[in-house]
Design an enzyme around this catalytic site. Structure first.
Site, PDB file in Angstrom:
ATOM      1  N   ALA A  88       0.822  -1.214   0.000  1.00  0.00           N
ATOM      2  CA  ALA A  88       0.000   0.000   0.000  1.00  0.00           C
ATOM      3  C   ALA A  88       0.857   1.264   0.000  1.00  0.00           C
ATOM      4  CB  ALA A  88      -0.937  -0.005   1.206  1.00  0.00           C
ATOM      5  N   HIS A  91      -1.227  -7.800   3.389  1.00  0.00           N
ATOM      6  CA  HIS A  91      -0.898  -8.357   4.712  1.00  0.00           C
ATOM      7  C   HIS A  91      -1.802  -7.856   5.840  1.00  0.00           C
ATOM      8  CE1 HIS A  91       1.482  -5.101   6.854  1.00  0.00           C
ATOM      9  NE2 HIS A  91       1.393  -4.593   5.653  1.00  0.00           N
ATOM     10  N   THR A 106       8.692  -7.757 -13.007  1.00  0.00           N
ATOM     11  CA  THR A 106       8.086  -9.086 -13.116  1.00  0.00           C
ATOM     12  C   THR A 106       7.084  -9.294 -11.985  1.00  0.00           C
ATOM     13  OG1 THR A 106      10.067  -9.981 -14.139  1.00  0.00           O
ATOM     14  CG2 THR A 106       8.579 -11.565 -13.102  1.00  0.00           C
ATOM     15  N   CYS A 121       4.434   1.703  11.935  1.00  0.00           N
ATOM     16  CA  CYS A 121       5.438   2.359  11.093  1.00  0.00           C
ATOM     17  C   CYS A 121       6.171   3.448  11.855  1.00  0.00           C
ATOM     18  CB  CYS A 121       4.768   2.968   9.870  1.00  0.00           C
ATOM     19  SG  CYS A 121       3.722   1.778   9.054  1.00  0.00           S
TER      20      CYS A 121
END
Length: 404
Positions: free
Chosen positions: A75, A205, A243, A328
């Site tokens: 995110a 998550h 990828t 965070c």
């Protein structure tokens, strides 16, 4: 019951066993390990098909078209892509962006970077319950405003903004609207075919999927354009090269599929657990819930215990995994900027604990936690001279503290 008890589901979730099982099919030589961009053989086709299926599961959960889902590393990257991508693409139209002071750091730090590049940002003050004032939002939109970014549900206090109304305001004023829905996806019904949302960030998550994968919804009708921030083989329709990590995408898809299936029964269960926790703690003297209790995620409880230092309380609660502030920023000992923005003083902001329940939380764990918190708060207050002074009726705000 296993200790310690995990009550920090807003920080991350364990990966659901069903998701792990699905992911394992896309890793080794016995499985489907191909590169979805390999168009010339079966390995690539199978991988591409698996990505398509996952993309559809994600789109289904939020009422979007699968072509509107752009995979990112999480995110945080989705927020960066939305803000930088849109502001840079439309900079000839204007250089003004509006957000709120209680947003996640992924938004606020991105805004700071855009300011360094010459863009202008207006930071709205939330009301004391954490909600933004829609009239104030209307009043700060200017002719050169390109984007409004307001999160759906706050990661610290769980307060849910009225994104339907914000979307209406933005569409009416011809301004793009981005919402960070990391905390709300899979917990609140989101139907992007009805909501006037142009961009929406999400994570895997926070919904029992693997870490390291997320997505940005980019609306096709009306079409939203953005400038890529990562360049390379032109994957994800040129918006995000690199990828595709098939095993992680498949994991996210499966997690979103399960969430859609179980949301109707799981959310009332989580809300009941949260309320059980709240009812067990609300009788402790001098405790305050932070943020609106009405407009709130069902699994979130953020409480300040006055005259108790949040860090000491967390240490005393060794058997419960909780946080003060968001994961965070919990490494810093600064009081939560979210709570300061609501108008809390330093002391109350410092004494806050965030409890978030989830899929594996039980009633037994909640009851055990209530007992633990009660005894820890009592023990710490017994040590506190400020608590004694408060109990004696001394107004602590009137005291002049001096340095010696």
């Amino acid at each position: 019951m296993k200790l310690p008890i995990y009550l920090d589901y807003a920080a991350t979730c364990p990966v659901d066993e069903r998701v792990v099982k699905k992911m394992m099919e896309f890793l080794s030589i016995d499985g489907n390990f191909g590169n979805p961009a390999s168009r010339s053989h079966k390995f690539g086709w199978q991988a591409e098909e698996a990505v398509d299926v996952a993309r559809n599961h994600i789109a289904d959960l939020i009422g979007a078209d699968s072509r509107e889902i752009v995979f990112t590393s999480g995110a945080t990257e989705a927020d960066n892509l939305a803000l930088k991508g849109v502001m840079r693409f439309y900079q000839t139209k204007g250089k003004h962006l509006i957000t709120c002071k209680t947003e996640h750091k992924a938004i606020l730090d991105t805004c700071r970077q855009l300011e360094r590049e010459g863009f202008e940002v207006t930071y709205l003050d939330p009301k004391s319950d954490g909600l933004i004032d829609l009239e104030e939002l209307k009043s700060v939109i200017r002719d050169d405003t390109v984007l409004v970014s307001i999160m759906h549900a706050n990661n610290e206090i769980g307060v849910v903004q009225d994104i339907a109304k914000i979307g209406e305001i933005c569409r009416e004023r011809k301004v793009l609207f981005h919402t960070d829905a990391t905390q709300s996806v899979g917990k609140l019904p989101i139907n992007l075919s009805e909501l006037k949302v142009d961009l929406l960030s999400m994570s895997s998550h926070k919904l029992y999927g693997p870490k390291g994968i997320g997505a940005l919804y980019v609306c096709r009708k009306p079409r939203v354009r953005l400038e890529a921030i990562i360049h390379g083989g032109g994957h994800e329709r040129g918006m995000r090269s690199g990828t595709l990590p098939v095993h992680q995408i498949v994991g996210m898809g499966e997690a979103y599929r399960i969430a859609k299936e179980e949301m109707a029964t799981e959310m009332p269960r989580l809300t009941a657990l949260r309320d059980r926790l709240y009812n067990g703690l609300k009788d402790i003297e001098e405790t305050y819930v932070n943020g609106s209790m009405e407009q709130r995620l069902g699994n979130n409880l953020n409480i300040s215990f006055n005259y108790v230092e949040g860090e000491s309380l967390m240490m005393a609660l060794r058997d419960i995994a909780v946080s003060s502030g968001s994961a965070c920023t919990s490494a810093s000992l600064e009081p939560s900027y979210v709570l300061r923005a609501l108008g809390l003083n330093d002391e109350l902001a410092h004494s806050s604990i965030r409890f978030t329940v989830g899929r594996y939380t039980t009633e037994e764990e909640i009851d055990y936690s209530i007992g633990l918190v009660k005894s820890a708060v009592k023990k710490l207050r017994d040590l506190s001279p400020l608590w004694d002074m408060f109990k004696e009726g001394i107004d602590l705000n009137s005291i002049e503290w001096t340095h010696h």
